[in-house]
Design a protein around this motif. Structure first.
Motif, PDB file in Angstrom:
ATOM      1  N   ASN A 194      19.986  31.927   3.681  1.00  9.61           N
ATOM      2  CA  ASN A 194      20.246  32.294   5.079  1.00  9.61           C
ATOM      3  C   ASN A 194      21.432  31.522   5.648  1.00  9.61           C
ATOM      4  O   ASN A 194      22.285  32.083   6.332  1.00  9.61           O
ATOM      5  CB  ASN A 194      19.007  32.047   5.939  1.00  9.61           C
ATOM      6  CG  ASN A 194      17.975  33.125   5.775  1.00  9.61           C
ATOM      7  OD1 ASN A 194      18.289  34.269   5.524  1.00  9.61           O
ATOM      8  ND2 ASN A 194      16.723  32.743   5.911  1.00  9.61           N
ATOM      9  N   HIS A 223      23.982  30.107   4.030  1.00  6.17           N
ATOM     10  CA  HIS A 223      25.257  30.457   3.419  1.00  6.17           C
ATOM     11  C   HIS A 223      25.684  31.888   3.734  1.00  6.17           C
ATOM     12  O   HIS A 223      26.882  32.171   3.801  1.00  6.17           O
ATOM     13  CB  HIS A 223      25.217  30.178   1.927  1.00  6.17           C
ATOM     14  CG  HIS A 223      25.185  28.715   1.631  1.00  6.17           C
ATOM     15  ND1 HIS A 223      26.232  27.873   1.914  1.00  6.17           N
ATOM     16  CD2 HIS A 223      24.222  27.927   1.127  1.00  6.17           C
ATOM     17  CE1 HIS A 223      25.927  26.638   1.572  1.00  6.17           C
ATOM     18  NE2 HIS A 223      24.692  26.651   1.096  1.00  6.17           N
ATOM     19  N   ILE A 224      24.753  32.791   3.974  1.00  6.34           N
ATOM     20  CA  ILE A 224      25.115  34.132   4.455  1.00  6.34           C
ATOM     21  C   ILE A 224      25.680  34.031   5.874  1.00  6.34           C
ATOM     22  O   ILE A 224      26.667  34.695   6.201  1.00  6.34           O
ATOM     23  CB  ILE A 224      23.902  35.086   4.394  1.00  6.34           C
ATOM     24  CG1 ILE A 224      23.577  35.428   2.948  1.00  6.34           C
ATOM     25  CG2 ILE A 224      24.172  36.352   5.195  1.00  6.34           C
ATOM     26  CD1 ILE A 224      22.298  36.220   2.775  1.00  6.34           C
ATOM     27  N   THR A 225      25.069  33.198   6.710  1.00  2.28           N
ATOM     28  CA  THR A 225      25.580  32.982   8.061  1.00  2.28           C
ATOM     29  C   THR A 225      26.983  32.382   8.012  1.00  2.28           C
ATOM     30  O   THR A 225      27.875  32.799   8.756  1.00  2.28           O
ATOM     31  CB  THR A 225      24.637  32.053   8.847  1.00  2.28           C
ATOM     32  OG1 THR A 225      23.337  32.634   8.876  1.00  2.28           O
ATOM     33  CG2 THR A 225      25.136  31.835  10.265  1.00  2.28           C
ATOM     34  N   LEU A 258      29.158  32.656   5.567  1.00  7.98           N
ATOM     35  CA  LEU A 258      30.064  33.691   5.073  1.00  7.98           C
ATOM     36  C   LEU A 258      30.447  34.662   6.191  1.00  7.98           C
ATOM     37  O   LEU A 258      31.615  35.019   6.350  1.00  7.98           O
ATOM     38  CB  LEU A 258      29.420  34.441   3.908  1.00  7.98           C
ATOM     39  CG  LEU A 258      30.222  35.561   3.276  1.00  7.98           C
ATOM     40  CD1 LEU A 258      31.497  35.020   2.660  1.00  7.98           C
ATOM     41  CD2 LEU A 258      29.391  36.274   2.235  1.00  7.98           C
ATOM     42  N   GLY A 259      29.467  35.072   6.987  1.00  7.61           N
ATOM     43  CA  GLY A 259      29.755  35.969   8.114  1.00  7.61           C
ATOM     44  C   GLY A 259      30.655  35.321   9.145  1.00  7.61           C
ATOM     45  O   GLY A 259      31.582  35.957   9.668  1.00  7.61           O
ATOM     46  N   ALA A 260      30.408  34.052   9.446  1.00  5.52           N
ATOM     47  CA  ALA A 260      31.257  33.338  10.404  1.00  5.52           C
ATOM     48  C   ALA A 260      32.673  33.190   9.873  1.00  5.52           C
ATOM     49  O   ALA A 260      33.642  33.309  10.630  1.00  5.52           O
ATOM     50  CB  ALA A 260      30.663  31.972  10.714  1.00  5.52           C
ATOM     51  N   THR A 261      32.804  32.960   8.577  1.00  2.00           N
ATOM     52  CA  THR A 261      34.133  32.838   7.972  1.00  2.00           C
ATOM     53  C   THR A 261      34.896  34.147   8.079  1.00  2.00           C
ATOM     54  O   THR A 261      36.079  34.155   8.425  1.00  2.00           O
ATOM     55  CB  THR A 261      34.004  32.415   6.492  1.00  2.00           C
ATOM     56  OG1 THR A 261      33.349  31.156   6.428  1.00  2.00           O
ATOM     57  CG2 THR A 261      35.354  32.323   5.841  1.00  2.00           C
ATOM     58  N   ILE A 262      34.235  35.248   7.818  1.00  2.00           N
ATOM     59  CA  ILE A 262      34.892  36.554   7.894  1.00  2.00           C
ATOM     60  C   ILE A 262      35.287  36.872   9.330  1.00  2.00           C
ATOM     61  O   ILE A 262      36.407  37.320   9.594  1.00  2.00           O
ATOM     62  CB  ILE A 262      33.984  37.644   7.298  1.00  2.00           C
ATOM     63  CG1 ILE A 262      33.865  37.453   5.791  1.00  2.00           C
ATOM     64  CG2 ILE A 262      34.509  39.037   7.620  1.00  2.00           C
ATOM     65  CD1 ILE A 262      32.809  38.313   5.140  1.00  2.00           C
ATOM     66  N   LEU A 263      34.376  36.627  10.269  1.00  2.00           N
ATOM     67  CA  LEU A 263      34.673  36.933  11.672  1.00  2.00           C
ATOM     68  C   LEU A 263      35.763  36.024  12.246  1.00  2.00           C
ATOM     69  O   LEU A 263      36.620  36.479  12.996  1.00  2.00           O
ATOM     70  CB  LEU A 263      33.415  36.839  12.521  1.00  2.00           C
ATOM     71  CG  LEU A 263      32.387  37.935  12.305  1.00  2.00           C
ATOM     72  CD1 LEU A 263      31.132  37.654  13.123  1.00  2.00           C
ATOM     73  CD2 LEU A 263      32.963  39.288  12.666  1.00  2.00           C
ATOM     74  N   SER A 295      21.660  28.546  11.500  1.00  2.00           N
ATOM     75  CA  SER A 295      21.660  29.667  10.553  1.00  2.00           C
ATOM     76  C   SER A 295      20.784  30.788  11.089  1.00  2.00           C
ATOM     77  O   SER A 295      19.743  30.551  11.713  1.00  2.00           O
ATOM     78  CB  SER A 295      21.167  29.217   9.175  1.00  2.00           C
ATOM     79  OG  SER A 295      19.846  28.790   9.220  1.00  2.00           O
ATOM     80  N   LEU A 325      17.990  35.778   8.228  1.00  2.00           N
ATOM     81  CA  LEU A 325      18.116  37.161   7.805  1.00  2.00           C
ATOM     82  C   LEU A 325      17.162  37.514   6.678  1.00  2.00           C
ATOM     83  O   LEU A 325      16.626  38.607   6.608  1.00  2.00           O
ATOM     84  CB  LEU A 325      19.563  37.438   7.373  1.00  2.00           C
ATOM     85  CG  LEU A 325      20.619  37.188   8.455  1.00  2.00           C
ATOM     86  CD1 LEU A 325      22.014  37.319   7.869  1.00  2.00           C
ATOM     87  CD2 LEU A 325      20.435  38.143   9.606  1.00  2.00           C
TER      88      LEU A 325
END
Length: 90
Positions: A34, A36-38, A40-45, A85, A88
């Protein structure tokens, strides 16, 4: 970016390999996944913004530190909750 991708794969492998046999491993793997997915999403955004140029490296450093702290805590049979986090995966 490769660090972020690998950090999602590691907990996912642990969840799939040992998640059914050990509730402790499952709980720690879900928590790490959870986080690291968060991350990853923050990095993309954040990478599409000007502010992200400064914040993304700080997020990566924070993710590395939190991952090390979580690993050390898991080795000592402690329950580690990653900060900020999104839950998800249940």
């Amino acid at each position: 970016m490769p660090f972020i991708g690998l950090s999602v794969i590691g907990p996912l492998i642990m969840l799939l390999a040992m998640g059914r046999t050990s509730p402790y491993v499952r709980a720690q793997a879900v928590e790490a996944l959870n986080f690291h997915i968060t991350l990853l999403g923050a990095t993309i955004l954040l990478s599409i913004t000007v502010v992200g140029l400064v914040l993304v490296p700080l997020l990566w450093i924070g993710g590395l530190v939190a991952g090390i702290m979580g690993g050390v805590s898991a080795l000592g049979d402690g329950r580690f909750r990653y900060p900020l986090s999104l839950r998800l995966v249940k």
